[in-house]
Design a protein around this motif. Structure first.
Motif, PDB file in Angstrom:
ATOM      1  N   LEU A   2      18.370  -1.995  -0.723  1.00  0.00           N
ATOM      2  CA  LEU A   2      17.794  -1.328  -1.871  1.00  0.00           C
ATOM      3  C   LEU A   2      18.901  -0.554  -2.547  1.00  0.00           C
ATOM      4  O   LEU A   2      19.487   0.347  -1.967  1.00  0.00           O
ATOM      5  CB  LEU A   2      16.673  -0.382  -1.430  1.00  0.00           C
ATOM      6  N   ALA A  58      13.180  -2.456 -11.321  1.00  0.00           N
ATOM      7  CA  ALA A  58      13.301  -3.189 -10.060  1.00  0.00           C
ATOM      8  C   ALA A  58      13.218  -4.676 -10.374  1.00  0.00           C
ATOM      9  O   ALA A  58      12.461  -5.089 -11.260  1.00  0.00           O
ATOM     10  CB  ALA A  58      12.194  -2.793  -9.084  1.00  0.00           C
ATOM     11  N   ARG A  66      13.049  -9.113  -0.858  1.00  0.00           N
ATOM     12  CA  ARG A  66      13.621  -7.792  -1.069  1.00  0.00           C
ATOM     13  C   ARG A  66      13.817  -7.524  -2.548  1.00  0.00           C
ATOM     14  O   ARG A  66      14.186  -8.410  -3.306  1.00  0.00           O
ATOM     15  CB  ARG A  66      14.967  -7.642  -0.362  1.00  0.00           C
ATOM     16  N   ALA A  67      13.566  -6.266  -2.922  1.00  0.00           N
ATOM     17  CA  ALA A  67      13.771  -5.848  -4.299  1.00  0.00           C
ATOM     18  C   ALA A  67      15.074  -5.068  -4.409  1.00  0.00           C
ATOM     19  O   ALA A  67      15.545  -4.470  -3.444  1.00  0.00           O
ATOM     20  CB  ALA A  67      12.613  -4.963  -4.757  1.00  0.00           C
ATOM     21  N   SER A  69      16.523  -2.012  -6.851  1.00  0.00           N
ATOM     22  CA  SER A  69      16.013  -1.064  -7.838  1.00  0.00           C
ATOM     23  C   SER A  69      17.133  -0.222  -8.415  1.00  0.00           C
ATOM     24  O   SER A  69      18.183  -0.027  -7.794  1.00  0.00           O
ATOM     25  CB  SER A  69      14.939  -0.157  -7.217  1.00  0.00           C
ATOM     26  N   THR A  74      10.706   6.227 -10.244  1.00  0.00           N
ATOM     27  CA  THR A  74      10.359   5.313  -9.153  1.00  0.00           C
ATOM     28  C   THR A  74       8.872   5.025  -9.016  1.00  0.00           C
ATOM     29  O   THR A  74       8.496   3.947  -8.555  1.00  0.00           O
ATOM     30  CB  THR A  74      10.867   5.850  -7.815  1.00  0.00           C
ATOM     31  N   THR A 165       9.008  -0.616  -6.868  1.00  0.00           N
ATOM     32  CA  THR A 165       9.391  -1.576  -5.829  1.00  0.00           C
ATOM     33  C   THR A 165       8.179  -2.316  -5.285  1.00  0.00           C
ATOM     34  O   THR A 165       8.256  -3.517  -4.989  1.00  0.00           O
ATOM     35  CB  THR A 165      10.141  -0.883  -4.694  1.00  0.00           C
ATOM     36  N   GLU A 169       7.413  -6.377  -6.000  1.00  0.00           N
ATOM     37  CA  GLU A 169       7.129  -7.256  -4.868  1.00  0.00           C
ATOM     38  C   GLU A 169       5.845  -8.039  -5.118  1.00  0.00           C
ATOM     39  O   GLU A 169       5.778  -9.244  -4.856  1.00  0.00           O
ATOM     40  CB  GLU A 169       7.020  -6.451  -3.569  1.00  0.00           C
TER      41      GLU A 169
END
Length: 274
Positions: A2, A58, A66-67, A69, A74, A165, A169
């Motif tokens: 991340l 993101a 997996r992201a 960002s 957030t 995030t 996803e």
């Protein structure tokens, strides 16, 4: 992995220099490898340093796990972006449900149409659980959908706290979910008045959401799918301008879209697995 870059000060920029130039390396994602270019990371840091407010972004390939960002913003209220899992849940529960309500909830972000979909899911508690179930299926293991309105002037589902995030996803799995095709197709038919941000991409599938906090300051956010080499990648981003003005937030999403456009050839997409 991340990657979080603030870019707010020269010191922060120096501290993250190795991360930026290393280009977030290669992130292994269920058989996929997405290269996040250091030039994109550096570009975002430069953009954020000029912004009067907070922004966040993101990205993640479809089929990945997996992201990556960027930015200081957030998480916050989902607003109308939550109409995507809501519409999927409603159409699954009742396939004969009026396509008018589903189409208007997505393409025009019509709140009355979304209320019809919410009510079709049963009690408020049942509706919240049904929308949450779609989120879980899409890989979002955290987001809770409230059953009751926290504010009289806003829907219950729209006030769900949805982190970028978790949202990206979900977006990365959205086209892979059973019975999601109708909604994904509607996300490519957004009304012209709402074709800012990701609407600049040809064939992008996306949904926006926006609204004021109790003091009247707007949050503007958007998520969706963008075509790229190898398939598609998911994007989720948000802007909360210091001015609190909706148009300023919309402009910031346009600027983030422009940044992605400049690096589109460096980003890899993916496809549903299996």
């Amino acid at each position: 992995m991340l990657l979080a870059l603030t870019g707010c000060t020269q010191r922060a920029h120096d501290r993250n220099q190795e991360t930026i130039t290393e280009a977030a390396a290669r992130t292994e994602q269920a058989g996929l490898a997405m290269t996040v270019p250091g030039t994109l990371a550096a570009g975002f840091a430069d953009l954020q340093s000029t912004v009067k407010g907070r922004i966040g972004m993101a990205i993640m390939p479809v089929g990945g796990d997996r992201a990556v960002s960027f930015g200081a913003w957030t998480s916050g209220p989902a607003w109308s972006t939550m109409k995507v899992p809501l519409t999927i849940a409603a159409l699954r529960r009742n396939p004969a449900l009026s396509t008018y309500a589903a189409a208007n909830a997505i393409t025009q972000s019509d709140n009355a149409a979304a209320d019809v979909l919410w009510q079709s899911l049963g009690t408020s508690q049942e509706a919240a659980q049904a929308v949450e179930a779609v989120l879980r299926e899409g890989g979002d293991a955290k987001t809770a959908v409230p059953a009751a309105r926290a504010r009289a002037d806003a829907s219950a589902f729209g006030q769900a706290d949805w982190a970028l995030t978790d949202q990206v996803e979900f977006a990365s799995r959205l086209p892979c979910l059973a019975q999601s095709g109708t909604v994904v197709n509607l996300m490519q038919q957004i009304t012209p008045q709402q074709r800012w941000g990701l609407g600049a991409f040809n064939n992008a599938q996306y949904k926006g959401g926006w609204g004021p906090d109790p003091q009247g300051a707007y949050l503007v956010r958007q998520f969706g799918l963008v075509p790229a080499a190898g398939g598609q990648f998911a994007v989720a981003f948000a802007a909360q301008p210091d001015s609190g003005v909706f148009n300023d937030g919309m402009t910031l999403l346009d600027r983030m879209t422009t940044l992605i456009t400049q690096h589109l050839g460096e980003l890899s997409g993916g496809k549903c697995q299996g």
